[in-house]
Design an enzyme around this catalytic site. Structure first.
Site, PDB file in Angstrom:
ATOM      1  N   ARG A 102       0.872  -1.173   0.000  1.00 15.58           N
ATOM      2  CA  ARG A 102       0.000   0.000   0.000  1.00 15.58           C
ATOM      3  C   ARG A 102       0.906   1.219   0.000  1.00 15.58           C
ATOM      4  NH1 ARG A 102      -4.383   2.174   4.233  1.00 15.58           N
ATOM      5  NH2 ARG A 102      -2.858   2.993   5.681  1.00 15.58           N
ATOM      6  N   THR A 106      -0.491   7.810  -1.045  1.00 17.63           N
ATOM      7  CA  THR A 106      -1.740   7.885  -1.834  1.00 17.63           C
ATOM      8  C   THR A 106      -2.798   6.898  -1.333  1.00 17.63           C
ATOM      9  OG1 THR A 106      -0.999   6.177  -3.358  1.00 17.63           O
ATOM     10  CG2 THR A 106      -0.384   8.463  -3.899  1.00 17.63           C
ATOM     11  N   ASP A 198      -2.192  -1.820  11.872  1.00 19.39           N
ATOM     12  CA  ASP A 198      -1.679  -2.432  10.638  1.00 19.39           C
ATOM     13  C   ASP A 198      -1.550  -3.939  10.865  1.00 19.39           C
ATOM     14  OD1 ASP A 198       0.293  -3.557   8.766  1.00 19.39           O
ATOM     15  OD2 ASP A 198       0.442  -1.501   8.049  1.00 19.39           O
ATOM     16  N   ASP A 201       2.027  -5.351  10.240  1.00 15.75           N
ATOM     17  CA  ASP A 201       2.978  -4.982  11.308  1.00 15.75           C
ATOM     18  C   ASP A 201       2.683  -5.741  12.592  1.00 15.75           C
ATOM     19  OD1 ASP A 201       3.927  -3.179   9.489  1.00 15.75           O
ATOM     20  OD2 ASP A 201       3.467  -1.386  10.668  1.00 15.75           O
TER      21      ASP A 201
END
Ligand code: URA
Length: 207
Positions: A102, A106, A198, A201
């Site tokens: 990702r 953006t 996340d 993560d």
């Protein structure tokens, strides 16, 4: 689009572990595996079965097997934490892979890997990705699958944002969603709120 929210008490308990910022990486991976088991169980609840004739130690009988096991497609990196458990649940399945990063500026999906069978016209597909946020990665994956003829796609997610659910519904693609929660929405960084952070993560550490 058909949306199934698995809110069994055990699913809610494991999801709470995933959401809690105090949960360490190993415990997060364990809770994700447990929850994946429940999501796959639910996702297969209406799957067609074929008869098999067997003999027990006592008598002959007609048993059942999955008529058409799904192709499992984890979306790397975060979906890796779902595939081992999903495959343990459905050992008959084959596994394909899609890798999508990702862009943190953006928030757009950046594809980097595609390893899928050429013809999916007769194969149900389960896409494994814990987070359905904007829906960008999921839609990219679904388009790869539809391009190979897939007509029966299930997005198996842990947490979905309403924005991602709408994106899938409005795509018109043959997809349904099985998830453990639909959360409030996305923040300015396109993270799901309240979400769990996340998912990559939290399993594997920061990139
Ligand atoms: N991806 C994640 O891992 N978490 C989010 O909240 C959104 C996208």
């Amino acid at each position: 689009m058909d949306v199934t929210v698995v809110d069994h008490p055990l699913a809610r308990a494991r999801l709470t572990t995933l959401r809690d910022e105090r949960t360490d990486n190993a415990s997060f991976r364990g809770a994700l595996a447990d929850l994946t088991q429940m999501l796959i169980y639910e996702a297969l609840s209406g799957a067609p079965v074929a008869d098999v004739e067997i003999t027990t130690p006592v008598a002959t009988m007609t048993g059942a097997k999955l008529a058409n096991p799904p192709l499992l497609v984890p979306v790397l990196r975060a979906g890796l934490g779902m595939v081992e458990q999903a495959h343990a649940m459905v050992p008959e399945s084959n596994v394909g892979f899609v890798g999508i990063a990702r862009d943190e500026q953006t928030h757009q999906p950046v594809p980097y890997l595609e390893s899928l069978p050429d013809d999916l016209s007769r194969t149900p597909v389960f896409v494994l990705d814990p987070m359905l946020a904007t829906g960008g990665s999921m839609l990219h994956t679904i388009e790869l699958l539809v391009g190979r003829g897939a007509v029966d796609i299930t997005a198996v997610c842990v947490v979905a944002a309403p924005e991602g659910v709408s994106a899938l519904a409005e795509s018109g693609h043959p997809v349904r969603l099985v998830t453990a929660a639909v959360d409030d929405g996305l923040n300015d960084n396109a993270y799901i709120v309240p979400g769990l952070g996340d998912a990559g993560d939290r399993q594997f550490g920061p990139r």
